[in-house]
Write an enzyme that holds these catalytic residues in place. Sequence first.
Site, mmCIF file in Angstrom:
data_model
loop_
_atom_site.group_PDB
_atom_site.id
_atom_site.type_symbol
_atom_site.label_atom_id
_atom_site.label_comp_id
_atom_site.label_asym_id
_atom_site.label_seq_id
_atom_site.Cartn_x
_atom_site.Cartn_y
_atom_site.Cartn_z
ATOM 1 N N GLY A 73 0.781 38.340 -25.055
ATOM 2 C CA GLY A 73 0.412 39.098 -26.248
ATOM 3 C C GLY A 73 0.414 38.232 -27.500
ATOM 4 O O GLY A 73 -0.451 38.364 -28.367
ATOM 5 N N ASN A 153 6.351 48.536 -31.749
ATOM 6 C CA ASN A 153 7.332 48.171 -30.735
ATOM 7 C C ASN A 153 8.757 48.539 -31.125
ATOM 8 O O ASN A 153 9.625 48.629 -30.274
ATOM 9 C CB ASN A 153 7.250 46.665 -30.435
ATOM 10 N N GLN A 181 2.116 47.580 -26.658
ATOM 11 C CA GLN A 181 3.044 48.671 -26.330
ATOM 12 C C GLN A 181 2.309 49.914 -25.831
ATOM 13 O O GLN A 181 2.931 50.830 -25.298
ATOM 14 C CB GLN A 181 3.893 49.040 -27.553
ATOM 15 N N SER A 201 -0.444 42.634 -22.986
ATOM 16 C CA SER A 201 0.500 41.723 -22.343
ATOM 17 C C SER A 201 0.995 42.324 -21.041
ATOM 18 O O SER A 201 1.206 43.527 -20.944
ATOM 19 C CB SER A 201 1.679 41.461 -23.287
ATOM 20 N N HIS A 203 3.928 41.599 -19.262
ATOM 21 C CA HIS A 203 5.358 41.804 -18.954
ATOM 22 C C HIS A 203 5.952 43.061 -19.580
ATOM 23 O O HIS A 203 7.107 43.393 -19.316
ATOM 24 C CB HIS A 203 6.183 40.564 -19.327
ATOM 25 N N THR A 239 -5.871 25.646 -17.175
ATOM 26 C CA THR A 239 -6.006 26.109 -15.795
ATOM 27 C C THR A 239 -5.518 27.553 -15.672
ATOM 28 O O THR A 239 -4.427 27.888 -16.138
ATOM 29 C CB THR A 239 -5.195 25.200 -14.851
ATOM 30 N N CYS A 328 12.563 40.226 -31.653
ATOM 31 C CA CYS A 328 12.128 38.997 -32.295
ATOM 32 C C CYS A 328 12.834 38.759 -33.615
ATOM 33 O O CYS A 328 12.974 37.640 -34.062
ATOM 34 C CB CYS A 328 10.633 39.027 -32.515
#
Length: 396
Positions: A73, A153, A181, A201, A203, A239, A328
């Site tokens: 994200g 979030n 979210q 995202s 996860h 990659t 964060c």
Amino acid sequence: MIKKPIYFDHAATTPVDPAVLEKMLPYFTQVYGNANSQHVFGRQAVSAVDKARDDIASFIGCKPSELYFTSGGTEADNWALRGGAYSDRKKGKHIVISPIEHAAMLSTAKELVKEGFVVDYMKVDEFGVVDLEHLKSIVTDQTIFVGCMMANNEVGTIEPIKEIAKIAHEHNAIMFTDAVQAAGVLDINVKELDVDMMSMSSHKIYGPKGVGALYIKNGLRIKNLISGGHQERTKRGGTTNVAGVVGFAEAFRIAMENREQNNAHVTMLRDRFISRILNEIPYVKLNGATGDKRLPANADFSFEFIEGESILFSLDLEGIAVSSGSACSSGSLEPSHVLLALGVEEALAHGSIRFSFGKHNTVEQVDYAVNVIKYEVNRLREMSPLFNAKGEIKNV
Ligand SMILES: *Cc1c(COP(=O)(O)O)cnc(C)c1O
């Protein structure tokens, strides 16, 4: 007896679903080809990546060619904002974002200011909902980029993205939403939302860490963030994380398939938790919106007279994992920027704790947590000079 710790921090990250892991495993040891290689190993990898791209595109209502895989994200947010800012220098240098964005957006915006862009912030009301009238007054024909997260979030507020997009498009600005979210929880059809870019995202939806995606509407000319090889139609070098991409798509598929059931489950836990906390503990404020304006898995409270960090540490000792502010911003002693934007006074913004529930949480865990929180909040308040000065301690 050592109890198994309870995880109430799903907005920070989620465990990988065992079915997702199962799906990913062959892509580490068997189908390990580089998706860019011109041989059978490469072709097998490509076909897995194509399938994942097709699936996720169908979940968000875009063409597979409009979906770009990223490292998560944060990269998608950085790319959208930076790429959007530099997409049309002739039009202007004005950017408008919400003040409650993720750090991935806010830090990038600060860097862009140093590079000569002008950033204005939307106003949000006391629940965290964007004030559309104020937004109309700050977006101009020089505005190149308007960005607002679909759901916050920290306090879980859901934003009126479609209405915000309308205002952005009236001035031919790019409309971006951070749907990290919201994915797997809300409808995030890019056509219905009328957004030009959208980040996601893996996860946060029971997929692996380190993989995400950015939707970029066909025709938008967005500068690359990562230069390199010809991956992602030459837009994003590096990659391809084949196993990650496969896991992301599988996690998204499972989330879509069980969406109503999961939402109903976490809503039930959330509502029980919120009503017990508010009824059983004095001097507590619920931050954010209520009902369907709030993410079903989110509860965020300010506990008066105590620091959020002290509650977090006490709960951790009791085996309950939560977060203070956003993951964060914790680690700093700054009050939450989100709560300050909602007009929460500074002392209360310091005493906030986020609880975010997941599909494996139970009513028993919620009830156990309420009892521990009651005890710990009371204990911490007894040690608080502020609380004692109020002379309230005898009444609690
Ligand atoms: C977690 C999160 C991000 C960052 O995503 P990562 O994949 O962890 O980099 C961005 N925006 C929001 C709203 C988030 O909750």
